[in-house]
Scaffold this motif. Structure first.
Motif, PDB file in Angstrom:
ATOM      1  N   PRO A 150       0.829  -1.200   0.000  1.00  0.00           N
ATOM      2  CA  PRO A 150       0.000   0.000   0.000  1.00  0.00           C
ATOM      3  C   PRO A 150       0.868   1.256   0.000  1.00  0.00           C
ATOM      4  O   PRO A 150       1.858   1.342   0.725  1.00  0.00           O
ATOM      5  CB  PRO A 150      -0.797  -0.124   1.308  1.00  0.00           C
ATOM      6  N   GLY A 151       0.529   2.217  -0.834  1.00  0.00           N
ATOM      7  CA  GLY A 151       1.292   3.452  -0.920  1.00  0.00           C
ATOM      8  C   GLY A 151       2.473   3.385  -1.863  1.00  0.00           C
ATOM      9  O   GLY A 151       3.147   4.394  -2.075  1.00  0.00           O
ATOM     10  N   ASP A 152       2.750   2.218  -2.434  1.00  0.00           N
ATOM     11  CA  ASP A 152       3.867   2.059  -3.372  1.00  0.00           C
ATOM     12  C   ASP A 152       3.507   2.732  -4.694  1.00  0.00           C
ATOM     13  O   ASP A 152       2.574   2.302  -5.375  1.00  0.00           O
ATOM     14  CB  ASP A 152       4.147   0.572  -3.586  1.00  0.00           C
ATOM     15  N   ASP A 153       4.234   3.801  -5.063  1.00  0.00           N
ATOM     16  CA  ASP A 153       3.874   4.539  -6.267  1.00  0.00           C
ATOM     17  C   ASP A 153       4.247   3.797  -7.549  1.00  0.00           C
ATOM     18  O   ASP A 153       3.986   4.285  -8.646  1.00  0.00           O
ATOM     19  CB  ASP A 153       4.486   5.950  -6.270  1.00  0.00           C
ATOM     20  N   ARG A 154       4.848   2.608  -7.411  1.00  0.00           N
ATOM     21  CA  ARG A 154       5.113   1.789  -8.593  1.00  0.00           C
ATOM     22  C   ARG A 154       3.869   1.052  -9.070  1.00  0.00           C
ATOM     23  O   ARG A 154       3.861   0.490 -10.164  1.00  0.00           O
ATOM     24  CB  ARG A 154       6.203   0.764  -8.293  1.00  0.00           C
ATOM     25  N   ARG A 155       2.828   1.018  -8.244  1.00  0.00           N
ATOM     26  CA  ARG A 155       1.650   0.214  -8.563  1.00  0.00           C
ATOM     27  C   ARG A 155       1.010   0.658  -9.888  1.00  0.00           C
ATOM     28  O   ARG A 155       0.739  -0.166 -10.763  1.00  0.00           O
ATOM     29  CB  ARG A 155       0.627   0.296  -7.436  1.00  0.00           C
ATOM     30  N   ASP A 156       0.753   1.969 -10.052  1.00  0.00           N
ATOM     31  CA  ASP A 156       0.156   2.446 -11.301  1.00  0.00           C
ATOM     32  C   ASP A 156       1.047   2.117 -12.491  1.00  0.00           C
ATOM     33  O   ASP A 156       0.569   1.707 -13.553  1.00  0.00           O
ATOM     34  CB  ASP A 156      -0.080   3.957 -11.233  1.00  0.00           C
ATOM     35  N   LYS A 157       2.369   2.294 -12.320  1.00  0.00           N
ATOM     36  CA  LYS A 157       3.296   1.981 -13.414  1.00  0.00           C
ATOM     37  C   LYS A 157       3.262   0.485 -13.717  1.00  0.00           C
ATOM     38  O   LYS A 157       3.337   0.069 -14.881  1.00  0.00           O
ATOM     39  CB  LYS A 157       4.714   2.414 -13.051  1.00  0.00           C
ATOM     40  N   GLY A 158       3.139  -0.327 -12.659  1.00  0.00           N
ATOM     41  CA  GLY A 158       3.042  -1.764 -12.854  1.00  0.00           C
ATOM     42  C   GLY A 158       1.821  -2.149 -13.668  1.00  0.00           C
ATOM     43  O   GLY A 158       1.889  -3.032 -14.532  1.00  0.00           O
ATOM     44  N   PHE A 159       0.711  -1.466 -13.411  1.00  0.00           N
ATOM     45  CA  PHE A 159      -0.497  -1.756 -14.176  1.00  0.00           C
ATOM     46  C   PHE A 159      -0.371  -1.285 -15.627  1.00  0.00           C
ATOM     47  O   PHE A 159      -0.940  -1.897 -16.533  1.00  0.00           O
ATOM     48  CB  PHE A 159      -1.729  -1.138 -13.504  1.00  0.00           C
ATOM     49  N   TYR A 160       0.373  -0.211 -15.864  1.00  0.00           N
ATOM     50  CA  TYR A 160       0.606   0.203 -17.250  1.00  0.00           C
ATOM     51  C   TYR A 160       1.435  -0.846 -17.989  1.00  0.00           C
ATOM     52  O   TYR A 160       1.157  -1.178 -19.151  1.00  0.00           O
ATOM     53  CB  TYR A 160       1.304   1.566 -17.301  1.00  0.00           C
ATOM     54  N   ILE A 161       2.462  -1.401 -17.320  1.00  0.00           N
ATOM     55  CA  ILE A 161       3.256  -2.471 -17.927  1.00  0.00           C
ATOM     56  C   ILE A 161       2.367  -3.675 -18.225  1.00  0.00           C
ATOM     57  O   ILE A 161       2.399  -4.251 -19.320  1.00  0.00           O
ATOM     58  CB  ILE A 161       4.419  -2.871 -16.996  1.00  0.00           C
ATOM     59  N   PHE A 162       1.559  -4.064 -17.252  1.00  0.00           N
ATOM     60  CA  PHE A 162       0.626  -5.176 -17.410  1.00  0.00           C
ATOM     61  C   PHE A 162      -0.331  -4.903 -18.558  1.00  0.00           C
ATOM     62  O   PHE A 162      -0.629  -5.792 -19.369  1.00  0.00           O
ATOM     63  CB  PHE A 162      -0.132  -5.347 -16.096  1.00  0.00           C
ATOM     64  N   TYR A 163      -0.794  -3.664 -18.656  1.00  0.00           N
ATOM     65  CA  TYR A 163      -1.762  -3.290 -19.689  1.00  0.00           C
ATOM     66  C   TYR A 163      -1.133  -3.346 -21.079  1.00  0.00           C
ATOM     67  O   TYR A 163      -1.800  -3.703 -22.052  1.00  0.00           O
ATOM     68  CB  TYR A 163      -2.290  -1.885 -19.402  1.00  0.00           C
ATOM     69  N   ILE A 164       0.131  -3.017 -21.186  1.00  0.00           N
ATOM     70  CA  ILE A 164       0.813  -3.128 -22.466  1.00  0.00           C
ATOM     71  C   ILE A 164       0.882  -4.595 -22.886  1.00  0.00           C
ATOM     72  O   ILE A 164       0.713  -4.937 -24.062  1.00  0.00           O
ATOM     73  CB  ILE A 164       2.211  -2.493 -22.399  1.00  0.00           C
ATOM     74  N   GLY A 165       1.110  -5.486 -21.918  1.00  0.00           N
ATOM     75  CA  GLY A 165       1.098  -6.914 -22.218  1.00  0.00           C
ATOM     76  C   GLY A 165      -0.238  -7.359 -22.772  1.00  0.00           C
ATOM     77  O   GLY A 165      -0.312  -8.142 -23.738  1.00  0.00           O
ATOM     78  N   ILE A 166      -1.320  -6.870 -22.178  1.00  0.00           N
ATOM     79  CA  ILE A 166      -2.665  -7.171 -22.675  1.00  0.00           C
ATOM     80  C   ILE A 166      -2.768  -6.812 -24.150  1.00  0.00           C
ATOM     81  O   ILE A 166      -3.295  -7.584 -24.972  1.00  0.00           O
ATOM     82  CB  ILE A 166      -3.728  -6.387 -21.869  1.00  0.00           C
ATOM     83  N   ASN A 167      -2.245  -5.671 -24.494  1.00  0.00           N
ATOM     84  CA  ASN A 167      -2.458  -5.164 -25.848  1.00  0.00           C
ATOM     85  C   ASN A 167      -1.457  -5.699 -26.862  1.00  0.00           C
ATOM     86  O   ASN A 167      -1.757  -5.704 -28.060  1.00  0.00           O
ATOM     87  CB  ASN A 167      -2.489  -3.639 -25.810  1.00  0.00           C
ATOM     88  N   ILE A 168      -0.302  -6.169 -26.415  1.00  0.00           N
ATOM     89  CA  ILE A 168       0.554  -6.912 -27.332  1.00  0.00           C
ATOM     90  C   ILE A 168      -0.181  -8.175 -27.761  1.00  0.00           C
ATOM     91  O   ILE A 168      -0.199  -8.540 -28.939  1.00  0.00           O
ATOM     92  CB  ILE A 168       1.901  -7.262 -26.663  1.00  0.00           C
ATOM     93  N   GLY A 169      -0.817  -8.833 -26.788  1.00  0.00           N
ATOM     94  CA  GLY A 169      -1.602 -10.017 -27.105  1.00  0.00           C
ATOM     95  C   GLY A 169      -2.765  -9.704 -28.026  1.00  0.00           C
ATOM     96  O   GLY A 169      -3.031 -10.441 -28.987  1.00  0.00           O
ATOM     97  N   ALA A 170      -3.472  -8.612 -27.740  1.00  0.00           N
ATOM     98  CA  ALA A 170      -4.614  -8.236 -28.582  1.00  0.00           C
ATOM     99  C   ALA A 170      -4.167  -7.893 -29.996  1.00  0.00           C
ATOM    100  O   ALA A 170      -4.817  -8.271 -30.982  1.00  0.00           O
ATOM    101  CB  ALA A 170      -5.333  -7.038 -27.957  1.00  0.00           C
ATOM    102  N   PHE A 171      -3.044  -7.197 -30.124  1.00  0.00           N
ATOM    103  CA  PHE A 171      -2.511  -6.815 -31.432  1.00  0.00           C
ATOM    104  C   PHE A 171      -2.139  -8.053 -32.249  1.00  0.00           C
ATOM    105  O   PHE A 171      -2.576  -8.226 -33.391  1.00  0.00           O
ATOM    106  CB  PHE A 171      -1.273  -5.936 -31.236  1.00  0.00           C
TER     107      PHE A 171
END
Length: 470
Positions: A150-171
């Motif tokens: 909790p409070g780790d400011d890397r969390r949002d960045k981690g979700f952006y990395i995860f989200y890019i993975g989602i879209n590499i798969g979708a692409f």
């Protein structure tokens, strides 16, 4: 809090790090990449297969547009509604990790059955896919949040990395299955999606050593959060649950408009867009347009994340709710390009491909403002005892948005496409501005979950503070 655990040295968050994030993030990244390869690969073909003529070189089911839009909306709604029972099963019985494993197995079965050329196989495969996504989708996203304190400011960045993975798969999924469907037939495309899911399942099983303590059943006898699961919700937790449910209205509106991509805009590309490239003597498969959004996400994902990071450092409004509202407005502006495409079609009998590309560009920028942020938002606010359920509820809201998208597609057959695209633009712009206007009372309900330190947050909720907290 979404995740309160003692800082054990063998926890997945404290093991091997790569590029500033837990190694487990990258395994979840690749699992979701292949799951989305299979899902979006199949999604790119679905409406085209349903509407393709019964007779021809590559026959489909021969459904009319209204029936196709309706089925598409119902299917995508059920896919995401299934994440609610999937979340409850994880919270109450199995934990996220085991539920993801079972969901992956069901998806492998579903995509394999879908490759069989028979109507019983079509509906059976669809049913397995709905159940499989229900078990996997919300729980793997919750596991990403569980990798961070909790409070780790890397969390949002981690979700952006995860989200890019989602879209590499979708692409890749839309390109690969679209090519296979054109070259060999629809069911070869569906089968290729199944192979992708099998690869993802193998990766998830291999990566277990990097996910220790992440996604385990919190009600188990040896769980350090067992007592928290028994406590009633505090006033702060109830307020946060309320604001999350209110935020789901934003999600329904966003995906109700955005998911025209898989229905109305997909058939628009097939039926009304000039897809021939003269100097290449090549006609672009309509399914390939489903990869444009994913391509733009891979291109602009880190740019948008960097912009919001810079924006926050300037001391400007950067709450998750604000970003989601901005995302709705930006995405809505993309429909102005589809209005332009409709006008060109009415004048000349076809529309240029660039209209679709420009629309998908703004849709993507809107999505990058709203969707990964919303995932992170849920993991910040959801109480530990309802972590998977609330992520499931988020995806259920996404499913209702998908059903709304199907209903709007049906409406376009009587209202007209130009009129519908314009109405969507106006509504999204007004709705987004309204959310911004009432932002302050909405933010009060979060009780500073996005700003306060983890120690303050835990003490505010009445928990005794362990020596170290994640």
């Amino acid at each position: 809090m979404s995740s309160i655990t003692i800082d054990h040295p063998d926890h997945g968050a404290n093991g091997k790090q790569l590029w500033g994030h837990p190694m487990g993030l990258y395994y979840l990244f690749f699992v979701e990449l292949w799951e989305r390869f299979s899902y979006y690969g199949m999604r790119a073909l679905l409406t085209l297969y349903l509407a393709a003529p019964l007779l021809g070189d590559n026959p489909g089911l021969g459904w009319d547009d209204a029936r196709t839009y309706s089925f598409y909306g119902t299917y995508t709604m059920l896919v995401y509604l299934a994440t609610i029972p999937g979340g409850l099963i994880a919270d109450r019985f199995l934990g996220q990790k085991k539920t993801v494993l079972i969901g992956g197995i069901l998806l492998c079965i579903g995509h394999t059955v879908l490759a069989i050329e028979a109507m019983w196989a079509f509906y059976t495969g669809i049913a397995f896919i709905i159940a499989g996504v229900g078990g996997l989708k919300s729980n793997i996203s919750t596991m990403v949040g569980g990798l961070y304190k909790p409070g780790d400011d890397r969390r949002d960045k981690g979700f952006y990395i995860f989200y890019i993975g989602i879209n590499i798969g979708a692409f890749a999924g839309a390109l690969a299955t679209g090519w296979a469907a054109v070259q060999y037939g629809w069911h070869y495309g569906f089968g290729l999606a199944g192979i992708g899911m099998l690869v993802g399942q193998i990766m998830f099983m291999y990566g277990q050593k990097y996910l220790k303590g992440v996604g385990d059943f919190e009600g188990a006898a040896d769980s350090i959060n067992k007592e928290l699961m028994k406590k009633p919700l505090t006033k702060i937790e109830k307020d946060r649950m309320l604001v999350m449910f209110l935020s789901f209205l934003i999600i329904i509106v966003f995906w109700g408009a955005f998911e025209q991509a898989g229905g109305l805009m997909n058939l628009y590309a097939e039926q009304k867009t000039d897809r021939f490239i003269g100097f290449l003597d090549f006609t672009v498969p309509a399914a390939w347009f489903q990869s444009v959004n994913a391509f733009f996400i891979m291109t602009f994902g880190t740019v948008v994340a960097g912009f919001w990071y810079w924006w926050k450092k300037q001391g400007k409004e950067s709450s998750s709710l604000f970003k989601m509202a901005v995302g709705v407005i930006v995405m809505g502006f993309g429909f102005l390009f589809m209005s332009g495409a409709s006008m060109q079609y009415q004048e000349s009998g076809s529309s240029a491909m660039y209209w679709l590309v420009l629309a998908y560009l703004l849709h993507t920028l809107g999505e990058l403002c709203a969707s990964p942020v919303a995932l992170s938002f849920i993991t910040k606010l959801a109480p530990v005892k309802y972590a998977s359920f609330m992520m499931g509820a988020y995806f259920a809201a996404t499913g209702l948005g998908n059903k709304l998208a199907g209903m709007l597609g049906v409406w376009s057959t009587t209202l007209g496409e130009f009129e519908l695209f314009t109405v969507i633009f106006v509504f999204c712009a007004v709705f987004g501005l309204l959310v911004i206007a009432i932002l302050k009372p909405l933010k009060r309900l979060t009780h500073g979950a996005e700003e306060v330190s983890p120690v303050v947050a835990i003490e505010d909720e009445g928990y005794s503070r362990p020596d170290k907290v994640e």
